[in-house]
Design an enzyme around this catalytic site. Structure first.
Site, PDB file in Angstrom:
ATOM      1  N   SER A 176       0.799  -1.295   0.072  1.00  0.00           N
ATOM      2  CA  SER A 176       0.053  -0.121   0.064  1.00  0.00           C
ATOM      3  C   SER A 176       1.066   1.139   0.035  1.00  0.00           C
ATOM      4  CB  SER A 176      -1.052   0.107   1.322  1.00  0.00           C
ATOM      5  OG  SER A 176      -0.042  -0.058   2.337  1.00  0.00           O
ATOM      6  N   THR A 177       0.060   2.416  -0.520  1.00  0.00           N
ATOM      7  CA  THR A 177       0.929   3.869   0.051  1.00  0.00           C
ATOM      8  C   THR A 177      -0.162   4.602   0.755  1.00  0.00           C
ATOM      9  OG1 THR A 177       1.403   3.401  -2.461  1.00  0.00           O
ATOM     10  CG2 THR A 177       1.794   5.647  -1.426  1.00  0.00           C
ATOM     11  N   VAL A 178       0.687   5.243   1.593  1.00  0.00           N
ATOM     12  CA  VAL A 178      -0.197   6.018   2.574  1.00  0.00           C
ATOM     13  C   VAL A 178       0.212   7.462   2.249  1.00  0.00           C
ATOM     14  CG1 VAL A 178      -0.507   6.559   5.098  1.00  0.00           C
ATOM     15  CG2 VAL A 178       0.463   4.116   4.214  1.00  0.00           C
ATOM     16  N   LYS A 238      -4.585   4.687   3.548  1.00  0.00           N
ATOM     17  CA  LYS A 238      -4.180   3.927   3.053  1.00  0.00           C
ATOM     18  C   LYS A 238      -4.597   3.340   1.682  1.00  0.00           C
ATOM     19  CE  LYS A 238      -1.957   1.095   5.958  1.00  0.00           C
ATOM     20  NZ  LYS A 238      -0.395   0.995   5.540  1.00  0.00           N
ATOM     21  N   ASP A 245       1.151  -9.521  12.202  1.00  0.00           N
ATOM     22  CA  ASP A 245       2.470  -9.081  11.613  1.00  0.00           C
ATOM     23  C   ASP A 245       2.909  -7.868  12.483  1.00  0.00           C
ATOM     24  OD1 ASP A 245       4.303  -8.628   9.693  1.00  0.00           O
ATOM     25  OD2 ASP A 245       3.316  -7.323   8.418  1.00  0.00           O
TER      26      ASP A 245
END
Length: 250
Positions: free
Chosen positions: A2-4, A19, A124
């Site tokens: 993902s990119t935030v 996100k 995670d």
């Protein structure tokens, strides 16, 4: 995965983190369904040591937004934490020493405990997923995203294994995870906070994974002399290879 982005909630006039999922994941219908379900679960966790999930949604296309190509755009809107990650702190300072390690881990465990009470597993836990605000608040981020990815199918699971340095033996061997898997990862994080590095490193992810399955984590006092026996014992209990020998939850 993902990119935030930093954004503004125009209805409530507050800063937020957005996100946006990788287009390859967003294009997978089974991932989209699981992502929605996991986001709903994560939003149930109401605890100061867990990043709040405000909204989740999907746009038919990212075309014209500059965010996600021409496939479906899948996003999560969350509380914006101004600061950095626990990884940033470790890079800058190395081992934190006993009092600071306690201060950080106590909050991480408090957030995980609330999730475990609700029957949710993070899967995670690692320094990259622990945010520390400029005012010193500690918050666990990214609940459920790995679950959604891992269960969406083998095509995406390979992208998402997470950092192998913190994976429990059962996650390596079978992919299964429960609250005790989060306990294992938290034990590895505590080891790293006390010594400055995780117990296992290697040239390949596979060699590190193999160590989790076949070796016992050594006591941190072997490297950090000021660690008391009680803390050694806590790390060893949390990182037992047999999940039944660990604490049942955070």
């Amino acid at each position: 995965m993902s990119t935030v982005y930093q954004g503004t909630d125009t209805r409530l006039d507050r800063p937020v983190a957005i996100k946006v999922m990788d287009p390859r994941l967003a294009a997978d219908p089974s991932f989209r369904a699981r992502f929605e379900r996991e986001a709903r679960s994560a939003a149930r966790i109401d605890h100061p040591a867990v990043v709040d999930v405000y909204d989740q949604g999907e746009s038919p296309t990212g075309a014209g937004t500059g965010l996600g190509g021409d496939g479906p755009l899948l996003f999560l809107v969350m509380e914006l934490v101004e600061g950095g990650t626990l990884r940033d702190v470790l890079r800058a300072r190395g081992a934190l020493g006993v009092p600071a390690a306690f201060a950080v881990l106590e909050q991480v465990l408090a957030g995980l405990s609330e999730a475990h009470r609700l029957g949710l597993v993070h899967r995670d836990v690692k320094p990259e997923n622990v945010l520390i605000s400029r005012t010193g608040e500690v918050k666990v981020a990214d609940f459920g995203l790995v679950t959604a990815s891992a269960q969406a199918g083998a095509s995406t699971a390979g992208m998402i294994m997470g950092t192998v340095a913190y994976l429990s033996p059962e996650q390596v061997a079978t992919g299964d995870a429960d609250a005790r898997s989060d306990v294992y990862a938290a034990g590895i994080v505590l080891y790293e906070l006390l010594t400055g590095a995780p117990p296992y490193t290697g040239d390949t992810a596979l060699s590190v994974a193999y160590r989790h399955v076949n070796s016992d984590v050594p006591p941190p006092s072997q490297i950090a002399g000021e660690v008391p026996p009680e803390l050694d014992e806590l790390v060893l209990r949390a990182t037992r290879r047999d999940p039944a020998a660990r604490p049942a939850d955070a």
